[in-house]
Design a protein around this motif. Sequence first.
Motif, PDB file in Angstrom:
ATOM      1  N   GLY A 101      20.966 -34.185 -73.158  1.00 40.91           N
ATOM      2  CA  GLY A 101      20.104 -34.827 -72.155  1.00 40.91           C
ATOM      3  C   GLY A 101      20.124 -36.342 -71.709  1.00 40.91           C
ATOM      4  O   GLY A 101      20.283 -37.025 -70.889  1.00 40.91           O
ATOM      5  N   GLY A 102      22.065 -36.297 -72.454  1.00 35.20           N
ATOM      6  CA  GLY A 102      22.534 -37.547 -72.569  1.00 35.20           C
ATOM      7  C   GLY A 102      23.714 -37.740 -72.175  1.00 35.20           C
ATOM      8  O   GLY A 102      24.942 -36.607 -72.636  1.00 35.20           O
ATOM      9  N   VAL A 103      24.766 -39.008 -72.569  1.00 33.13           N
ATOM     10  CA  VAL A 103      25.989 -39.661 -72.284  1.00 33.13           C
ATOM     11  C   VAL A 103      25.734 -40.737 -73.248  1.00 33.13           C
ATOM     12  O   VAL A 103      25.152 -41.056 -73.524  1.00 33.13           O
ATOM     13  CB  VAL A 103      26.742 -39.380 -71.241  1.00 33.13           C
ATOM     14  N   GLY A 104      28.016 -40.500 -73.624  1.00 28.18           N
ATOM     15  CA  GLY A 104      27.266 -41.857 -75.140  1.00 28.18           C
ATOM     16  C   GLY A 104      27.182 -42.770 -73.476  1.00 28.18           C
ATOM     17  O   GLY A 104      27.511 -43.026 -72.296  1.00 28.18           O
ATOM     18  N   ARG A 105      26.946 -44.266 -73.784  1.00 28.46           N
ATOM     19  CA  ARG A 105      26.669 -45.500 -73.383  1.00 28.46           C
ATOM     20  C   ARG A 105      28.112 -45.915 -72.361  1.00 28.46           C
ATOM     21  O   ARG A 105      29.555 -45.614 -73.523  1.00 28.46           O
ATOM     22  CB  ARG A 105      26.661 -46.775 -74.052  1.00 28.46           C
ATOM     23  N   THR A 106      28.069 -46.670 -72.330  1.00 30.02           N
ATOM     24  CA  THR A 106      29.486 -47.481 -70.792  1.00 30.02           C
ATOM     25  C   THR A 106      29.662 -48.802 -70.746  1.00 30.02           C
ATOM     26  O   THR A 106      29.987 -49.314 -70.581  1.00 30.02           O
ATOM     27  CB  THR A 106      29.813 -46.362 -69.926  1.00 30.02           C
ATOM     28  N   ASP A 107      28.734 -49.597 -71.877  1.00 28.44           N
ATOM     29  CA  ASP A 107      27.542 -50.915 -71.777  1.00 28.44           C
ATOM     30  C   ASP A 107      29.131 -51.917 -73.439  1.00 28.44           C
ATOM     31  O   ASP A 107      29.137 -52.907 -72.892  1.00 28.44           O
ATOM     32  CB  ASP A 107      26.908 -51.055 -71.712  1.00 28.44           C
ATOM     33  N   TYR A 139      19.773 -37.115 -80.120  1.00 26.60           N
ATOM     34  CA  TYR A 139      19.031 -37.704 -79.331  1.00 26.60           C
ATOM     35  C   TYR A 139      18.197 -37.102 -79.073  1.00 26.60           C
ATOM     36  O   TYR A 139      17.160 -37.770 -78.090  1.00 26.60           O
ATOM     37  CB  TYR A 139      20.095 -38.316 -78.378  1.00 26.60           C
ATOM     38  N   GLY A 140      18.971 -35.608 -78.545  1.00 26.77           N
ATOM     39  CA  GLY A 140      18.107 -34.838 -77.552  1.00 26.77           C
ATOM     40  C   GLY A 140      16.622 -34.191 -78.561  1.00 26.77           C
ATOM     41  O   GLY A 140      15.911 -33.852 -79.585  1.00 26.77           O
ATOM     42  N   ALA A 141      15.969 -32.979 -77.467  1.00 22.99           N
ATOM     43  CA  ALA A 141      14.525 -32.638 -77.801  1.00 22.99           C
ATOM     44  C   ALA A 141      15.857 -31.694 -78.673  1.00 22.99           C
ATOM     45  O   ALA A 141      14.405 -31.057 -79.784  1.00 22.99           O
ATOM     46  CB  ALA A 141      14.513 -32.058 -76.785  1.00 22.99           C
ATOM     47  N   VAL A 142      16.578 -30.787 -78.883  1.00 18.95           N
ATOM     48  CA  VAL A 142      17.122 -29.959 -80.074  1.00 18.95           C
ATOM     49  C   VAL A 142      18.711 -30.533 -80.444  1.00 18.95           C
ATOM     50  O   VAL A 142      19.208 -31.364 -79.804  1.00 18.95           O
ATOM     51  CB  VAL A 142      17.208 -28.794 -79.462  1.00 18.95           C
ATOM     52  N   PRO A 143      19.227 -30.279 -80.865  1.00 22.56           N
ATOM     53  CA  PRO A 143      20.607 -30.835 -81.931  1.00 22.56           C
ATOM     54  C   PRO A 143      21.830 -30.480 -81.990  1.00 22.56           C
ATOM     55  O   PRO A 143      22.288 -30.745 -81.570  1.00 22.56           O
ATOM     56  CB  PRO A 143      19.960 -30.495 -83.541  1.00 22.56           C
TER      57      PRO A 143
END
Length: 163
Positions: A101-107, A139-143
Amino acid sequence: VCTHSHPDHVGAVARIKKDTGASVVIHRREAETLGKLNHRMLVRLMGGKPVPKPDVLVEGGDRLEIGPCVVQVLHTPGHSPGGICLLAEGHLFSGDTLFVGGVGRTDFPGASWEELSASLRAQVLCLPGNTRVWPGHDYGAVPSNLLEAEKKTNPFLREVLTD
């Protein structure tokens, strides 16, 4: 094998190396930040010990033999300059490159959304849809999830696919 050198991913490396005798493996572009003074302090703050120098530096395309398994190194800069994913037998260990559900931060310093997008397109999204993705954080609903499901539901991947 460290997917990148951020403190939350390397804090236990010294202990693991001491207890098992394992080699420390990291991409050559991450080796420069591994064990620097400010990095060492962050590791300690997060409960880890200073990180030993790497024993093996890898590049994208390298193959590692870990027991009976051959693991392919995919260089996926974007979250960090030397970020890597590890591909083995239909499983992608994606570190902080790709989450459910996401990606690593880029900040962060050295991070770049443009590089991360390019890495995802060139190294990850071209993998078979039945590749199981195992992120560095749950971090998601499933690992974990199948890549084909992430392509359909992960809003960041949908953005990368339409760029």
